[in-house]
Design an enzyme around this catalytic site. Structure first.
Site, short mmCIF file in Angstrom:
data_model
loop_
_atom_site.label_atom_id
_atom_site.label_comp_id
_atom_site.label_asym_id
_atom_site.label_seq_id
_atom_site.Cartn_x
_atom_site.Cartn_y
_atom_site.Cartn_z
N GLY A 1 27.55 -11.91 35.66
CA GLY A 1 28.47 -10.97 35.03
C GLY A 1 29.91 -11.03 35.47
O GLY A 1 30.73 -10.26 34.99
N GLU B 1 23.57 -14.37 40.42
CA GLU B 1 23.13 -15.27 39.34
C GLU B 1 24.30 -15.51 38.41
O GLU B 1 24.22 -15.27 37.22
CB GLU B 1 22.04 -14.60 38.50
N GLY C 1 26.76 -17.27 36.04
CA GLY C 1 26.74 -18.39 35.10
C GLY C 1 28.16 -18.67 34.64
O GLY C 1 28.80 -19.65 35.03
N ARG C 2 28.66 -17.72 33.86
CA ARG C 2 29.98 -17.87 33.23
C ARG C 2 31.09 -18.26 34.21
O ARG C 2 31.86 -19.18 33.96
CB ARG C 2 30.35 -16.52 32.59
N ARG D 1 30.74 -18.04 20.38
CA ARG D 1 31.24 -16.76 20.90
C ARG D 1 32.29 -16.09 20.01
O ARG D 1 32.21 -14.88 19.81
CB ARG D 1 31.76 -16.92 22.33
N TYR E 1 30.95 -12.50 18.99
CA TYR E 1 31.53 -11.31 19.65
C TYR E 1 32.99 -11.08 19.28
O TYR E 1 33.64 -10.24 19.90
CB TYR E 1 31.52 -11.46 21.18
N CYS F 1 29.04 -22.40 6.33
CA CYS F 1 29.19 -21.51 5.17
C CYS F 1 28.98 -20.06 5.58
O CYS F 1 28.04 -19.39 5.13
CB CYS F 1 28.23 -21.92 4.08
N GLU F 2 29.81 -19.62 6.49
CA GLU F 2 29.82 -18.24 6.99
C GLU F 2 31.28 -17.94 7.23
O GLU F 2 31.95 -18.69 7.95
CB GLU F 2 29.10 -18.14 8.33
#
Ligand SMILES: *Cc1c(COP(=O)(O)O)cnc(C)c1O
Length: 418
Positions: free
Chosen positions: A230, A272, A274-275, A310, A314, A341-342
């Site tokens: 986090g 833990e 990650g980012r 991302r 988000y 196609c979004e």
């Protein structure tokens, strides 16, 4: 201010692209190593400090190997993630299984590997015992509910599907102890992509107090508290990176106030992350292939949200640099799009950028965690290659780009008509 500088010079980048066409992700080995060394140094006062890298952030064994060499372990939440950790030489209790809604075969594999298992629910004690047996060291994931306020990405703990409530937690340790488990840890993960230093210190305090409570109520001396991941990264240039040394100093103070007087010294701290380990050191390298002017000005890239989800998922900001135009005025406003196609397949909306010409190389920053890993095949889009910019300046392919054959592979089963 966070510096946004792509570590590869333009002529060298063109050499790389001759061999590996865009789009691709490229990771900066030297920067990842340096970052890990800084983390371990910041927490060198902690007895046996551990970093279990969240494999989901960048599940590539070449990256995991680098992390292992710098002293890191793995945090896994699926069977293939456990095997990726194993492949990268991460062994035994350097692996932590922090999964939820966990199937039996994951627990079984974790036991085979000698990993620490972190249970997400009180009911999993019985499920684990029945399906796999207990590991040498068992942990529980604490969901503190109202005691903590979450942020937009992770939400409030009371709405989160993860973890045990306070009362369940105490009860769970008692049950596991009665069943003969001897070694325990405690885990939580209540913040995500957080840049506020104090929130990590608050989490540590909460966990230390809980460790003391567990000792007082149950006579269990925990081996570690795992503060989860986090730690955020400055996706925007105007943001500041988390100062790990400050976080460490705040946690140390809490340790000295809470843990030492309670006779829990020796308690280890795990994370833990990650980012914050790989995120800033991975880049999505793309080429501008179309320009379109309708109600807005669009630049179409050869990458799409299958390569980096991302922004679409988000509304996340990812910094964009046009190679060779780093110092040019930002006098054009573009939506930078992919080909899916979004309509939300946009890497940036109304972004001020220099004038973009077709063939320009467009670098999308901070794609080194939850980037390639989130890729998917909707619209039959194929995932790109992953490259490693090695410490010696050479470039190594660490995952090839998908081909159409890969995409069709699951159709080619026995008896298939196609
Ligand atoms: C995703 C996740 C992490 C890593 O989070 P980052 O934001 O990448 O640091 C750590 N632990 C658990 C349980 C997770 O689900």
């Amino acid at each position: 201010m966070a510096e946004k500088i792509f570590p590869i010079a333009q002529d060298k980048l063109e050499e790389i692209i001759k061999e590996y066409p865009t789009p691709f992700h490229i990771y900066d080995e030297a920067a990842i190593r340096k970052n890990l060394r800084r983390l371990f140094k910041a927490f060198d006062w902690v007895p046996g400090f551990r970093e279990h890298y969240a494999v989901k952030a960048a599940p590539n064994p070449y990256l995991l190997e680098i992390i292992r060499e710098e002293g890191g372990g793995a945090d896994c939440s699926s069977l293939p993630e456990l095997n990726l950790a194993d492949m990268a030489g991460i062994k035994g209790e350097k692996i932590m299984l922090t999964s939820n809604d966990t199937p039996a075969d994951e627990f079984q594999r974790a036991i085979e590997l000698g990993a620490i298992i972190n249970l997400d629910d009180i009911s999993h004690i019985e499920y684990l015992e029945k399906n796999a047996g207990f590991p040498a060291c068992l942990s529980f994931r604490y969901n503190p509910g109202d005691a903590v306020k979450g942020n937009a990405i992770i939400g409030n703990p009371t709405e989160a599907k993860y973890g045990l409530t306070h009362d369940q937690l105490i009860h769970a340790y008692r049950i596991a102890k009665d069943k003969g488990v001897k070694r325990f840890g405690l885990h939580t993960m209540v913040i995500s992509n957080e840049l506020e230093e104090q929130s990590f210190i608050n989490t540590a305090r909460l966990m230390f107090n809980t460790a003391v409570e567990i000792k007082e109520k149950l006579g269990i001396k925990l081996e570690f508290v795992n503060l989860g991941g986090g730690v955020g990264i400055p996706y925007r240039p105007e943001q500041e990176a988390v100062n790990l040394e400050n976080v460490s100093a705040g946690i140390k103070k809490a340790y000295e106030e809470i843990i030492i007087p309670a006779g829990l010294d020796g308690l280890s701290i795990a994370m833990e992350l990650g980012r914050s380990i790989t995120g800033p050191y991975g880049y999505l390298v793309t080429t501008a292939i179309h320009e379109k002017q309708t109600y807005k000005n669009y630049i179409g890239l050869d990458a799409c949200m299958a390569n980096l989800m991302r922004p679409a998922l988000y509304g996340a900001y990812h910094h964009i640099v046009v190679v060779g135009k780093e110092n040019a005025p930002l006098d054009h406003t573009y939506d930078v799009t992919g080909s899916l196609c979004e309509n939300n397949d946009k890497f940036a909306i109304d972004r001020q950028l220099p004038k973009i010409d077709m063939g320009d190389r467009i670098i999308i920053f901070d794609a080194g965690a939850h980037g390639h890993a989130m890729g998917f095949n909707y619209n039959a889009k194929l995932r790109s290659a992953e490259l490693l910019l090695c410490e010696d300046g050479s470039v190594k392919m660490i995952r090839r780009a998908e081909t159409q054959d890969d995409y069709f592979a699951t159709l080619h089963f026995d008896g298939s008509k196609f």
